[in-house]
Scaffold this active site. Structure first.
Site, PDB file in Angstrom:
ATOM      1  CG  ASP A  13      -2.138   0.810   1.089  1.00  0.00           C
ATOM      2  OD1 ASP A  13      -2.359   1.354  -0.018  1.00  0.00           O
ATOM      3  OD2 ASP A  13      -2.896   0.936   2.060  1.00  0.00           O
ATOM      4  N   GLY A  16       0.493   5.422  -4.331  1.00  0.00           N
ATOM      5  CA  GLY A  16      -0.091   6.708  -4.738  1.00  0.00           C
ATOM      6  C   GLY A  16       0.395   7.846  -3.854  1.00  0.00           C
ATOM      7  NE  ARG A  17      -1.709   6.473   1.204  1.00  0.00           N
ATOM      8  CZ  ARG A  17      -1.972   5.578   2.156  1.00  0.00           C
ATOM      9  NH1 ARG A  17      -1.967   5.954   3.409  1.00  0.00           N
ATOM     10  NH2 ARG A  17      -2.238   4.330   1.832  1.00  0.00           N
ATOM     11  CG  HIS A  30       0.516   2.350  -9.306  1.00  0.00           C
ATOM     12  ND1 HIS A  30       0.275   1.975  -8.006  1.00  0.00           N
ATOM     13  CD2 HIS A  30      -0.564   3.085  -9.692  1.00  0.00           C
ATOM     14  CE1 HIS A  30      -0.898   2.466  -7.615  1.00  0.00           C
ATOM     15  NE2 HIS A  30      -1.426   3.145  -8.619  1.00  0.00           N
ATOM     16  CD  GLU A  60     -12.914  -5.117  -2.665  1.00  0.00           C
ATOM     17  OE1 GLU A  60     -11.686  -5.338  -2.583  1.00  0.00           O
ATOM     18  OE2 GLU A  60     -13.783  -5.978  -2.434  1.00  0.00           O
ATOM     19  CG  LEU A 124      10.276 -16.189  -3.240  1.00  0.00           C
ATOM     20  CD1 LEU A 124      10.311 -16.199  -1.717  1.00  0.00           C
ATOM     21  CD2 LEU A 124      10.395 -14.735  -3.732  1.00  0.00           C
TER      22      LEU A 124
HETATM   23  C1  FPP Z   1      -1.192   0.231  -3.597  1.00  0.00           C
HETATM   24  O1  FPP Z   1      -0.943   1.614  -3.529  1.00  0.00           O
HETATM   25  C2  FPP Z   1      -0.923  -0.241  -4.882  1.00  0.00           C
HETATM   26  C3  FPP Z   1      -1.813  -0.775  -5.770  1.00  0.00           C
HETATM   27  C4  FPP Z   1      -3.214  -1.085  -5.439  1.00  0.00           C
HETATM   28  C5  FPP Z   1      -1.377  -0.987  -7.148  1.00  0.00           C
HETATM   29  C6  FPP Z   1      -0.758  -2.280  -7.551  1.00  0.00           C
HETATM   30  C7  FPP Z   1       0.609  -2.570  -7.200  1.00  0.00           C
HETATM   31  C8  FPP Z   1       1.646  -2.389  -8.035  1.00  0.00           C
HETATM   32  C9  FPP Z   1       1.574  -1.763  -9.357  1.00  0.00           C
HETATM   33  C10 FPP Z   1       2.930  -2.898  -7.657  1.00  0.00           C
HETATM   34  C11 FPP Z   1       3.318  -3.938  -8.673  1.00  0.00           C
HETATM   35  C12 FPP Z   1       2.942  -5.278  -8.293  1.00  0.00           C
HETATM   36  C13 FPP Z   1       3.476  -6.344  -8.910  1.00  0.00           C
HETATM   37  C14 FPP Z   1       3.178  -7.710  -8.428  1.00  0.00           C
HETATM   38  C15 FPP Z   1       4.396  -6.199 -10.047  1.00  0.00           C
HETATM   39  P1  FPP Z   1      -2.125   2.647  -3.580  1.00  0.00           P
HETATM   40  O2  FPP Z   1      -2.351   3.114  -4.965  1.00  0.00           O
HETATM   41  O3  FPP Z   1      -3.328   2.061  -2.917  1.00  0.00           O
HETATM   42  O4  FPP Z   1      -1.535   3.817  -2.728  1.00  0.00           O
HETATM   43  P2  FPP Z   1      -2.354   4.897  -1.903  1.00  0.00           P
HETATM   44  O5  FPP Z   1      -3.027   4.167  -0.794  1.00  0.00           O
HETATM   45  O6  FPP Z   1      -1.284   5.813  -1.431  1.00  0.00           O
HETATM   46  O7  FPP Z   1      -3.321   5.553  -2.830  1.00  0.00           O
END
Ligand code: FPP
Length: 236
Positions: A13, A16-17, A30, A60, A124
């Site tokens: 998580d 974005g922040r 991302h 979601e 892994l």
């Molecule tokens: C969480 O940050 C991230 C996501 C929901 C996006 C997906 C993850 C990635 C792109 C990383 C890559 C993953 C792999 C397996 C290659 P957020 O956008 O919820 O952040 P925020 O809470 O600050 O808005």
């Protein structure tokens, strides 16, 4: 370190922040998050962790703006391609958890190939949760068991916890010992609800792109100091 968890699950998580704090668009977060996935897979394996499960995209997350969803899907597409090379190099097996049917056909094909080529690798074991929601996973498992009952292959009396575990996307994968969530939120957000029944939970304010080896060490240290004898008498 003495007691290393066999299976670590992480809610990635804060991409974005992280980006916003640097005056960058969310998608830049991302991109950095995906780079960190590659790095942390190697780090985790060198620590002795055998199973790593990452929450990349939830059921979601489709509600996010269309351009952000498209950017994440494109990142995952690229990741699946580079991951194949990385998996071969590091002897890493990759499995995707979640409902694949909603993903674009080409992404589904890339995932199927990645899983097929890497399935016998013994380094892994990386699980990527993608269009994943725990309630959705449990619902699909119940449907599978329902079909087996309907077809006379299963007697309802014979349903055990093990039967249910085997019907989940995580079949044959041991339950996580430790769940880490980055970036401050302290909730499970529909992640591995069945599998995390006995896991230790660790929350850190550090956003995923900044979660490095030193931060993983802190989580592992916290895990080592927890008393894991659930159900037993505690020492005074
Ligand atoms: C969480 O940050 C991230 C996501 C929901 C996006 C997906 C993850 C990635 C792109 C990383 C890559 C993953 C792999 C397996 C290659 P957020 O956008 O919820 O952040 P925020 O809470 O600050 O808005």
């Amino acid at each position: 370190m003495t007691k290393i968890p066999t299976h670590v699950a992480i809610i990635l998580d804060g991409n974005g922040r992280w980006a916003k704090a640097k005056g960058l668009p969310r998608t830049a977060g991302h991109v950095q998050g995906a780079k960190n996935v590659e790095k942390m897979c190697e780090v985790a394996y060198h620590k002795g962790i055998q199973y790593l499960t990452l929450y990349a995209f939830s059921t979601e997350n489709w509600k996010r703006p269309q351009d952000e969803v498209s950017a994440i899907m494109q990142l995952l597409r690229n990741y699946m391609a580079s991951c194949l090379k990385l998996a071969k190099k590091n002897n890493m097996s990759v499995r995707v958890l979640g409902d694949m049917t909603r993903l674009d056909k080409d992404l589904q094909e890339r995932i199927a190939e990645l899983e097929r080529v890497t399935k016998d690798y013994t380094g892994l074991h990386l699980q990527i949760a993608l269009n994943y929601g725990s309630r959705d996973e449990i619902t699909r498992a119940v449907k599978k068991l329902g079909t087996e009952i309907e077809e006379g292959r299963l007697n309802p009396e014979d349903i055990t916890e093990d039967c249910i575990s085997k019907a989940l996307d995580t079949f044959e994968i041991p339950d996580p010992d430790l769940m880490i969530r980055t970036s401050g939120e302290q909730r499970l957000s529909n992640y591995l609800l069945w599998q995390l029944a006995y896991a230790e939970l660790y929350f850190t304010p550090v956003p995923w792109p900044d979660f490095d080896e030193a931060e993983l060490d802190k989580a592992l240290e916290a895990y080592q100091n927890r008393d894991r004898r659930y159900g037993l008498v505690k020492e005074e």
